[in-house]
Design a protein around this motif. Structure first.
Motif, PDB file in Angstrom:
ATOM      1  N   LYS A 164      -0.093 -11.779  -2.168  1.00 19.21           N
ATOM      2  CA  LYS A 164      -0.413 -12.805  -3.161  1.00 19.21           C
ATOM      3  C   LYS A 164      -1.552 -12.422  -4.204  1.00 19.21           C
ATOM      4  O   LYS A 164      -1.691 -12.919  -5.218  1.00 19.21           O
ATOM      5  N   MET A 165      -2.530 -11.919  -3.370  1.00 21.49           N
ATOM      6  CA  MET A 165      -3.794 -11.337  -4.535  1.00 21.49           C
ATOM      7  C   MET A 165      -3.324 -10.304  -5.446  1.00 21.49           C
ATOM      8  O   MET A 165      -3.829 -10.578  -6.515  1.00 21.49           O
ATOM      9  N   GLU A 166      -2.319  -9.487  -4.987  1.00 24.28           N
ATOM     10  CA  GLU A 166      -1.692  -8.526  -6.202  1.00 24.28           C
ATOM     11  C   GLU A 166      -0.949  -9.234  -7.189  1.00 24.28           C
ATOM     12  O   GLU A 166      -1.180  -9.055  -8.523  1.00 24.28           O
ATOM     13  N   ASP A 167      -0.133 -10.184  -7.012  1.00 23.12           N
ATOM     14  CA  ASP A 167       0.441 -11.201  -7.794  1.00 23.12           C
ATOM     15  C   ASP A 167      -0.487 -11.896  -8.727  1.00 23.12           C
ATOM     16  O   ASP A 167      -0.317 -12.276  -9.923  1.00 23.12           O
ATOM     17  N   TYR A 168      -1.571 -12.233  -8.031  1.00 17.72           N
ATOM     18  CA  TYR A 168      -2.588 -13.198  -8.866  1.00 17.72           C
ATOM     19  C   TYR A 168      -3.159 -12.341 -10.014  1.00 17.72           C
ATOM     20  O   TYR A 168      -3.345 -12.695 -11.138  1.00 17.72           O
ATOM     21  N   TYR A 169      -3.579 -11.218  -9.641  1.00 17.18           N
ATOM     22  CA  TYR A 169      -4.370 -10.099 -10.615  1.00 17.18           C
ATOM     23  C   TYR A 169      -3.398  -9.311 -11.457  1.00 17.18           C
ATOM     24  O   TYR A 169      -3.737  -8.756 -12.468  1.00 17.18           O
ATOM     25  N   GLY A 170      -2.060  -9.427 -10.866  1.00 13.67           N
ATOM     26  CA  GLY A 170      -1.057  -8.603 -11.644  1.00 13.67           C
ATOM     27  C   GLY A 170      -1.354  -7.178 -11.694  1.00 13.67           C
ATOM     28  O   GLY A 170      -0.776  -6.327 -12.393  1.00 13.67           O
ATOM     29  N   VAL A 171      -1.957  -6.610 -10.591  1.00 12.95           N
ATOM     30  CA  VAL A 171      -2.033  -4.897 -10.221  1.00 12.95           C
ATOM     31  C   VAL A 171      -1.734  -4.760  -8.766  1.00 12.95           C
ATOM     32  O   VAL A 171      -1.779  -5.685  -8.034  1.00 12.95           O
ATOM     33  N   SER A 172      -1.442  -3.287  -8.522  1.00 12.92           N
ATOM     34  CA  SER A 172      -1.503  -2.938  -7.115  1.00 12.92           C
ATOM     35  C   SER A 172      -2.871  -2.356  -6.726  1.00 12.92           C
ATOM     36  O   SER A 172      -3.528  -2.034  -7.397  1.00 12.92           O
ATOM     37  N   LEU A 173      -3.020  -3.298  -5.457  1.00 10.52           N
ATOM     38  CA  LEU A 173      -4.410  -2.921  -4.955  1.00 10.52           C
ATOM     39  C   LEU A 173      -4.380  -1.545  -3.998  1.00 10.52           C
ATOM     40  O   LEU A 173      -5.675  -1.071  -3.758  1.00 10.52           O
ATOM     41  N   ILE A 174      -3.144  -1.523  -3.256  1.00 10.80           N
ATOM     42  CA  ILE A 174      -3.260  -0.421  -2.358  1.00 10.80           C
ATOM     43  C   ILE A 174      -1.988   0.655  -2.582  1.00 10.80           C
ATOM     44  O   ILE A 174      -1.063   0.059  -3.204  1.00 10.80           O
ATOM     45  N   ILE A 175      -2.177   1.727  -1.983  1.00 13.69           N
ATOM     46  CA  ILE A 175      -1.005   2.670  -1.863  1.00 13.69           C
ATOM     47  C   ILE A 175      -0.909   2.971  -0.241  1.00 13.69           C
ATOM     48  O   ILE A 175      -1.668   3.424   0.329  1.00 13.69           O
ATOM     49  N   ARG A 176       0.256   2.662   0.278  1.00 14.79           N
ATOM     50  CA  ARG A 176       0.649   2.835   1.802  1.00 14.79           C
ATOM     51  C   ARG A 176       0.858   4.428   1.931  1.00 14.79           C
ATOM     52  O   ARG A 176       1.551   4.940   0.927  1.00 14.79           O
ATOM     53  N   LYS A 177       0.379   4.754   2.905  1.00 12.72           N
ATOM     54  CA  LYS A 177       0.370   6.242   3.425  1.00 12.72           C
ATOM     55  C   LYS A 177       0.944   6.370   4.816  1.00 12.72           C
ATOM     56  O   LYS A 177       1.007   5.350   5.485  1.00 12.72           O
ATOM     57  N   ARG A 178       1.368   7.580   5.133  1.00 13.49           N
ATOM     58  CA  ARG A 178       1.890   7.627   6.650  1.00 13.49           C
ATOM     59  C   ARG A 178       0.693   7.274   7.906  1.00 13.49           C
ATOM     60  O   ARG A 178       1.039   6.582   8.767  1.00 13.49           O
ATOM     61  N   ARG A 179      -0.427   7.615   7.292  1.00 12.87           N
ATOM     62  CA  ARG A 179      -1.428   7.207   8.046  1.00 12.87           C
ATOM     63  C   ARG A 179      -2.443   6.213   7.036  1.00 12.87           C
ATOM     64  O   ARG A 179      -3.182   6.873   6.472  1.00 12.87           O
ATOM     65  N   GLY A 180      -2.341   4.949   7.491  1.00 14.17           N
ATOM     66  CA  GLY A 180      -3.428   4.213   6.817  1.00 14.17           C
ATOM     67  C   GLY A 180      -3.042   3.841   5.477  1.00 14.17           C
ATOM     68  O   GLY A 180      -1.827   3.969   4.735  1.00 14.17           O
ATOM     69  N   ILE A 181      -3.967   3.484   4.519  1.00 12.25           N
ATOM     70  CA  ILE A 181      -3.675   3.263   3.183  1.00 12.25           C
ATOM     71  C   ILE A 181      -5.023   3.932   2.334  1.00 12.25           C
ATOM     72  O   ILE A 181      -6.085   4.100   2.815  1.00 12.25           O
ATOM     73  N   THR A 182      -4.640   3.735   1.069  1.00 15.34           N
ATOM     74  CA  THR A 182      -5.917   4.239   0.070  1.00 15.34           C
ATOM     75  C   THR A 182      -5.659   3.385  -0.963  1.00 15.34           C
ATOM     76  O   THR A 182      -4.577   2.679  -1.257  1.00 15.34           O
ATOM     77  N   PHE A 183      -7.006   3.010  -1.625  1.00  9.56           N
ATOM     78  CA  PHE A 183      -7.004   1.917  -2.508  1.00  9.56           C
ATOM     79  C   PHE A 183      -6.633   2.556  -4.081  1.00  9.56           C
ATOM     80  O   PHE A 183      -7.326   3.711  -4.309  1.00  9.56           O
ATOM     81  N   THR A 184      -6.236   1.638  -4.756  1.00  8.01           N
ATOM     82  CA  THR A 184      -5.801   2.126  -6.182  1.00  8.01           C
ATOM     83  C   THR A 184      -7.198   1.814  -6.820  1.00  8.01           C
ATOM     84  O   THR A 184      -8.178   1.225  -6.502  1.00  8.01           O
ATOM     85  N   PRO A 185      -7.406   2.292  -7.967  1.00  6.67           N
ATOM     86  CA  PRO A 185      -8.814   2.136  -8.903  1.00  6.67           C
ATOM     87  C   PRO A 185      -9.130   0.703  -8.991  1.00  6.67           C
ATOM     88  O   PRO A 185     -10.087   0.272  -9.017  1.00  6.67           O
TER      89      PRO A 185
END
Length: 289
Positions: free
Chosen positions: A38-59
């Motif tokens: 919902k937060m990503e939809d609200y701002y219209g951007v991707s916030l995270i990138i899913r990885k095999r272990r954990g996640i990383t944040f987009t800029p």
């Protein structure tokens, strides 16, 4: 966005793991994922990138996570300001505490303080003294109990001073130490430098370290069980008269000591809750508690 959204994003950024963040926030993973979407939809951007272990944040996600941290800090500030406008001592006190102090002093202090001020909630974070110094610099805590001296331009008050000593399960002579088994432990850089400087001032040989452990309490138990000697602060072994304890000295003959301080920002004393806690600590014989 509401306060819970900022807390969710800040926690996720700190853990970099959806499972851990959900557990920390007492949420289910689907609930956290849904709120993040919902937060990503609200701002219209991707916030995270899913990885095999954990996640990383987009800029974009990093920028918003920094904003979340700022919003949470502002919320704490306004809550403290409003609470401070009352005469009654209440609210949340945030304290950073070095590991030994947290285990051996803090529970008794908090118990006594809460008897006097039952409407105070204490949030305590523990770790190395260097971490507690950093948290105070970043205003993540109101005050910190810290072992050793760290760069600080504001208030700090000495709570007690203790000797650095050799603690052994058997009688020993100073000249025999290089050949005797020693228990070593992880500690902060200040204590490590003090120990190493004393050793190599007095001995040419490296110490015979046969056991490494994670903390001073485990080290103490190893000494009590006669597995070797250790170099540590006196209060750690003071309750154990069966041990052979000798203080170490500088080349000039002065005992080598370690000080425990209470560090705090001057501005923090404007808060009733911080002022009450500092005044309480001043009345206590912390060393002999």
């Amino acid at each position: 966005m509401n306060l819970q959204d900022w807390e969710m994003l800040s926690t996720l950024y700190a853990t970099k793991n959806i499972t851990h963040a959900a557990q920390s926030l007492f949420l289910s993973q689907p609930t956290l994922t849904s709120r993040l979407k919902k937060m990503e939809d609200y701002y219209g951007v991707s916030l995270i990138i899913r990885k095999r272990r954990g996640i990383t944040f987009t800029p974009e996600g990093q920028k918003l996570a920094q904003h979340a941290k700022h919003m949470l800090k502002e919320q704490r500030n306004i809550e403290e300001t409003l609470m401070n406008m009352k005469d009654h001592v209440a609210g949340t006190l945030r304290v950073g505490v070095s590991n030994f102090f947290a285990l051996n002093k803090m529970p008794k202090l908090l118990h006594l303080f809460n008897q006097k001020h039952p409407d105070v909630e204490c949030q305590v974070v523990t770790g190395w003294s260097s971490e507690m110094h950093r948290k105070l610099l970043n205003h993540e805590v109101h005050l910190s109990f810290i072992k050793g001296n760290y760069p600080w331009q504001e208030h700090k008050e000495l709570l007690y001073e203790e000797n650095i000593c050799i603690a052994a399960p058997w009688p020993f002579a100073w000249e025999d130490l290089p050949s005797l088994p020693r228990i070593d432990y992880y500690t902060d850089a200040g204590m490590r430098d003090t120990i190493d400087h004393w050793w190599f001032t007095n001995y040419k040989e490296n110490p015979y370290i046969n056991i490494h452990v994670n903390d001073v309490e485990t080290c103490k138990e190893m000494v009590i069980n006669k597995l070797g000697y250790a170099i540590l602060a006196n209060l750690v072994v003071h309750p154990y008269p069966e041990l052979n304890v000798k203080p170490v000295h500088s080349p000039s003959g002065e005992p080598i000591t370690r000080k425990t301080w209470m560090y705090y920002h001057t501005e923090s004393l404007q808060l009733n809750i911080v002022r009450a806690f500092v005044d309480f600590i001043r009345t206590m014989d912390v060393k002999n508690l």
